[in-house]
Design a protein around this motif. Sequence first.
Motif, PDB file in Angstrom:
ATOM      1  N   VAL A 179       0.846  -1.183   0.000  1.00 30.66           N
ATOM      2  CA  VAL A 179       0.000   0.000   0.000  1.00 30.66           C
ATOM      3  C   VAL A 179       0.886   1.239   0.000  1.00 30.66           C
ATOM      4  N   ASN A 180       0.445   2.269  -0.694  1.00 34.28           N
ATOM      5  CA  ASN A 180       1.092   3.581  -0.668  1.00 34.28           C
ATOM      6  C   ASN A 180       0.395   4.442   0.376  1.00 34.28           C
ATOM      7  N   CYS A 181       1.155   5.232   1.090  1.00 31.73           N
ATOM      8  CA  CYS A 181       0.567   6.224   1.974  1.00 31.73           C
ATOM      9  C   CYS A 181       1.534   7.393   2.093  1.00 31.73           C
ATOM     10  N   SER A 182       1.048   8.468   2.650  1.00 31.99           N
ATOM     11  CA  SER A 182       1.887   9.647   2.842  1.00 31.99           C
ATOM     12  C   SER A 182       1.784  10.059   4.306  1.00 31.99           C
ATOM     13  N   ILE A 183       2.936  10.187   4.952  1.00 26.53           N
ATOM     14  CA  ILE A 183       2.982  10.618   6.348  1.00 26.53           C
ATOM     15  C   ILE A 183       3.817  11.889   6.398  1.00 26.53           C
ATOM     16  N   ASN A 184       3.156  12.984   6.785  1.00 24.90           N
ATOM     17  CA  ASN A 184       3.814  14.291   6.829  1.00 24.90           C
ATOM     18  C   ASN A 184       4.511  14.626   5.498  1.00 24.90           C
ATOM     19  N   GLY A 185       3.844  14.295   4.406  1.00 25.19           N
ATOM     20  CA  GLY A 185       4.384  14.586   3.085  1.00 25.19           C
ATOM     21  C   GLY A 185       5.418  13.590   2.587  1.00 25.19           C
ATOM     22  N   ASP A 186       5.783  12.620   3.431  1.00 24.36           N
ATOM     23  CA  ASP A 186       6.773  11.608   3.059  1.00 24.36           C
ATOM     24  C   ASP A 186       6.044  10.366   2.542  1.00 24.36           C
ATOM     25  N   LYS A 187       6.290  10.015   1.275  1.00 29.27           N
ATOM     26  CA  LYS A 187       5.615   8.861   0.673  1.00 29.27           C
ATOM     27  C   LYS A 187       6.231   7.562   1.191  1.00 29.27           C
ATOM     28  N   THR A 217     -12.875  -0.148   7.207  1.00 25.07           N
ATOM     29  CA  THR A 217     -11.541  -0.732   7.236  1.00 25.07           C
ATOM     30  C   THR A 217     -10.511   0.354   7.489  1.00 25.07           C
ATOM     31  N   PRO A 218      -9.974   0.404   8.700  1.00 23.34           N
ATOM     32  CA  PRO A 218      -8.875   1.348   8.909  1.00 23.34           C
ATOM     33  C   PRO A 218      -7.568   0.734   8.416  1.00 23.34           C
ATOM     34  N   TYR A 219      -6.731   1.523   7.817  1.00 19.78           N
ATOM     35  CA  TYR A 219      -5.436   1.021   7.390  1.00 19.78           C
ATOM     36  C   TYR A 219      -4.446   1.196   8.520  1.00 19.78           C
ATOM     37  N   MET A 220      -3.369   0.445   8.458  1.00 29.49           N
ATOM     38  CA  MET A 220      -2.322   0.475   9.468  1.00 29.49           C
ATOM     39  C   MET A 220      -2.866   0.130  10.852  1.00 29.49           C
ATOM     40  N   ALA A 221      -3.525  -0.981  10.982  1.00 27.27           N
ATOM     41  CA  ALA A 221      -4.110  -1.389  12.257  1.00 27.27           C
ATOM     42  C   ALA A 221      -3.184  -2.322  13.022  1.00 27.27           C
ATOM     43  N   ASP A 222      -3.249  -2.239  14.344  1.00 27.74           N
ATOM     44  CA  ASP A 222      -2.512  -3.161  15.205  1.00 27.74           C
ATOM     45  C   ASP A 222      -3.353  -4.427  15.362  1.00 27.74           C
ATOM     46  N   HIS A 223      -3.487  -5.114  14.252  1.00 25.12           N
ATOM     47  CA  HIS A 223      -4.454  -6.196  14.160  1.00 25.12           C
ATOM     48  C   HIS A 223      -4.101  -7.063  12.950  1.00 25.12           C
ATOM     49  N   MET A 242     -14.448 -11.634  -2.334  1.00 27.93           N
ATOM     50  CA  MET A 242     -15.660 -10.840  -2.217  1.00 27.93           C
ATOM     51  C   MET A 242     -15.734 -10.168  -0.834  1.00 27.93           C
ATOM     52  N   THR A 243     -15.334 -10.878   0.205  1.00 22.39           N
ATOM     53  CA  THR A 243     -15.338 -10.293   1.554  1.00 22.39           C
ATOM     54  C   THR A 243     -14.320  -9.163   1.641  1.00 22.39           C
ATOM     55  N   MET A 244     -13.162  -9.369   1.049  1.00 21.72           N
ATOM     56  CA  MET A 244     -12.157  -8.303   1.067  1.00 21.72           C
ATOM     57  C   MET A 244     -12.671  -7.059   0.362  1.00 21.72           C
ATOM     58  N   ARG A 245     -13.308  -7.248  -0.757  1.00 15.95           N
ATOM     59  CA  ARG A 245     -13.844  -6.095  -1.496  1.00 15.95           C
ATOM     60  C   ARG A 245     -14.975  -5.422  -0.708  1.00 15.95           C
ATOM     61  N   LYS A 246     -15.768  -6.207  -0.016  1.00 20.03           N
ATOM     62  CA  LYS A 246     -16.847  -5.667   0.816  1.00 20.03           C
ATOM     63  C   LYS A 246     -16.296  -4.665   1.833  1.00 20.03           C
ATOM     64  N   TYR A 247     -15.131  -4.965   2.393  1.00 23.12           N
ATOM     65  CA  TYR A 247     -14.516  -4.100   3.407  1.00 23.12           C
ATOM     66  C   TYR A 247     -13.447  -3.166   2.824  1.00 23.12           C
ATOM     67  N   ASN A 248     -13.346  -3.103   1.516  1.00 26.77           N
ATOM     68  CA  ASN A 248     -12.385  -2.242   0.835  1.00 26.77           C
ATOM     69  C   ASN A 248     -10.930  -2.547   1.194  1.00 26.77           C
ATOM     70  N   VAL A 249     -10.635  -3.807   1.402  1.00 22.51           N
ATOM     71  CA  VAL A 249      -9.258  -4.234   1.618  1.00 22.51           C
ATOM     72  C   VAL A 249      -8.687  -4.557   0.249  1.00 22.51           C
ATOM     73  N   LEU A 250      -7.480  -4.098  -0.003  1.00 19.69           N
ATOM     74  CA  LEU A 250      -6.876  -4.313  -1.317  1.00 19.69           C
ATOM     75  C   LEU A 250      -6.654  -5.786  -1.604  1.00 19.69           C
ATOM     76  N   THR A 251      -6.909  -6.181  -2.828  1.00 17.95           N
ATOM     77  CA  THR A 251      -6.610  -7.539  -3.263  1.00 17.95           C
ATOM     78  C   THR A 251      -5.449  -7.575  -4.235  1.00 17.95           C
ATOM     79  N   GLU A 252      -4.957  -6.389  -4.620  1.00 18.85           N
ATOM     80  CA  GLU A 252      -3.755  -6.318  -5.453  1.00 18.85           C
ATOM     81  C   GLU A 252      -2.980  -5.070  -5.052  1.00 18.85           C
ATOM     82  N   SER A 253      -1.711  -5.092  -5.317  1.00 13.02           N
ATOM     83  CA  SER A 253      -0.815  -4.023  -4.883  1.00 13.02           C
ATOM     84  C   SER A 253      -1.154  -2.701  -5.556  1.00 13.02           C
ATOM     85  N   GLU A 254      -1.038  -1.621  -4.798  1.00 13.61           N
ATOM     86  CA  GLU A 254      -1.233  -0.272  -5.339  1.00 13.61           C
ATOM     87  C   GLU A 254      -0.015   0.181  -6.129  1.00 13.61           C
ATOM     88  N   LEU A 255       1.081  -0.544  -6.006  1.00 14.09           N
ATOM     89  CA  LEU A 255       2.346  -0.085  -6.604  1.00 14.09           C
ATOM     90  C   LEU A 255       2.402  -0.352  -8.093  1.00 14.09           C
TER      91      LEU A 255
END
Length: 185
Positions: free
Chosen positions: A121-129, A158-164, A172-185
């Motif tokens: 997954v891609n994310c940005s933290i304080n402008g840092d990719k 679905t929160p990303y970056m969970a301690d879980h 289908m369940t993954m898509r229901k919760y908007n969890v990625l099934t393929e890389s964003e990269l």
Amino acid sequence: MTKVLPLQIEHYENPIKELIGKSIMSVNYYEIGYEIDCNNPYWNKVDHHSLDYGLEIKTNDSQTYYFIWDKVFIQYDLKFVKGKIEQEFAKNSNIKKHLITNSKWKELLGQKIISIESIWVNCSINGDKKHYPETIKLQFENNKSIWVSAVEISENITPYMADHVSVFFDEMTMRKYNVLTESEL
């Protein structure tokens, strides 16, 4: 994309690829030791399994591996290690072990793993990719797959970056919760 990322992915996936050709013979879930109803464990959701710590598998060659959430690449990512999960426990920790027998794992036990894929997954933290491994997909010889993911489903959000760690048994369940099934990269 920088040249470093493909090397990071390769380095991350190499230990997981050791599972290819092996079969999972047993699964243990690990939860922080809350007071729980043993007849209705917290991890056993209707359409997925939800763990606040991680899971451990034993393969047909008597090797043990585990998946936990960790902070290798970013605050909450997915860690895979060969060995026993107990090596992660702090002294006197209150972690409860659950042997998983009659569940959605039943049709996967004894089936050879034919491929693995890490989903980043891609994310940005304080402008840092940043890029981090959120999910690992294991595909079995019987054309079934599981996804082990560092996400927590809470009220269908679905929160990303969970301690879980969540385990999904169908796309289908993954898509229901908007969890990625393929890389964003």
